[in-house]
Design a protein around this motif. Structure first.
Motif, PDB file in Angstrom:
ATOM      1  N   UNK A  13      28.170  65.504-182.706  1.00 52.28           N
ATOM      2  CA  UNK A  13      26.795  65.052-182.940  1.00 52.28           C
ATOM      3  C   UNK A  13      26.564  64.816-184.426  1.00 52.28           C
ATOM      4  N   UNK A  14      27.038  65.747-185.267  1.00 51.20           N
ATOM      5  CA  UNK A  14      26.881  65.590-186.707  1.00 51.20           C
ATOM      6  C   UNK A  14      27.669  64.392-187.220  1.00 51.20           C
ATOM      7  N   UNK A  53      25.813  56.924-188.037  1.00 50.97           N
ATOM      8  CA  UNK A  53      24.576  56.157-187.867  1.00 50.97           C
ATOM      9  C   UNK A  53      23.877  55.980-189.211  1.00 50.97           C
ATOM     10  N   UNK A  54      23.844  57.048-190.005  1.00 51.29           N
ATOM     11  CA  UNK A  54      23.191  56.967-191.322  1.00 51.29           C
ATOM     12  C   UNK A  54      23.922  55.957-192.217  1.00 51.29           C
ATOM     13  N   UNK A  55      25.270  55.978-192.182  1.00 49.72           N
ATOM     14  CA  UNK A  55      26.045  55.015-192.966  1.00 49.72           C
ATOM     15  C   UNK A  55      25.764  53.590-192.490  1.00 49.72           C
ATOM     16  N   UNK A  56      25.690  53.397-191.191  1.00 45.95           N
ATOM     17  CA  UNK A  56      25.420  52.068-190.639  1.00 45.95           C
ATOM     18  C   UNK A  56      24.023  51.593-191.044  1.00 45.95           C
ATOM     19  N   UNK A  57      23.052  52.495-191.004  1.00 43.80           N
ATOM     20  CA  UNK A  57      21.681  52.141-191.400  1.00 43.80           C
ATOM     21  C   UNK A  57      21.643  51.760-192.878  1.00 43.80           C
ATOM     22  N   UNK A  58      22.344  52.526-193.726  1.00 42.24           N
ATOM     23  CA  UNK A  58      22.376  52.200-195.156  1.00 42.24           C
ATOM     24  C   UNK A  58      23.035  50.847-195.397  1.00 42.24           C
TER      25      UNK A  58
END
Length: 177
Positions: free
Chosen positions: A96-97, A103-108
């Motif tokens: 999950x982490x 996901x955070x990298x993809x959003x950035x």
């Protein structure tokens, strides 16, 4: 780490969220699965949380074999059903982490692409419309695409394949078996 069994009071599944994602052609399978899960939950909740108490005094007076009821009672009281140890939760949490990090990298990365596209869009909006451009304005806006007869003369119809120094791109040779 000893896990303690806990009584499930209600379903922790968000059926509405799952139903939103189920395709139309799989609705019947989804409904059958939900009915099966609800049936299991109803059967489980219909059972008492604790096993029924045994009236050992009644059996001591009814059973003729001496010591048999005391032996059963001792074994029954010593019986503990082990609850399986939870070995997978740490692995799931790690996944999950890791997924949250991805996901955070993809959003950035997406936000960076959006910013560059917005800058490019602002540049295009600030340009003179094509209908109002002269050939000189086009050359100034797109120097790599504009005709430049002094520095890069070309032959009519000014397509790359019609030029004398054009070399046809050959496709890669297929791998031999």
């Amino acid at each position: 780490m000893a896990s303690v069994a806990r009584r499930i009071k209600a379903s922790s599944i968000n059926w509405a969220a799952i139903a939103e994602r189920v395709p139309e052609n799989q609705k019947s399978q989804y409904l059958a699965f939900k009915a099966k899960s609800d049936g299991y939950l109803r059967r489980m909740l219909s059972q008492p949380e604790e096993p029924p108490k045994i009236d050992w005094a009644f059996y001591k007076t009814s059973v003729a074999v001496p010591g048999m009821v005391e032996d059963f009672q001792k074994k029954y009281d010593a019986l503990k059903i082990p609850y399986p140890a939870d070995n997978l939760t740490p692995q799931i949490e790690a996944q999950k982490q890791e997924a949250a990090k991805e996901v955070k990298e993809y959003i950035n990365a997406s936000n960076a692409r959006i910013a560059s596209y917005e800058a490019e869009l602002a540049k295009i909006r600030a340009m003179l419309p094509f209908e109002m451009m002269t050939m000189e304005d086009f050359r100034d806006a797109y120097p790599d695409q504009a005709l430049d007869p002094l520095n890069r003369p070309t032959f009519w119809p000014h397509e790359p394949e019609d030029q004398p120094d054009y070399e046809e791109e050959t496709p890669q040779a297929e791998a031999k078996h």
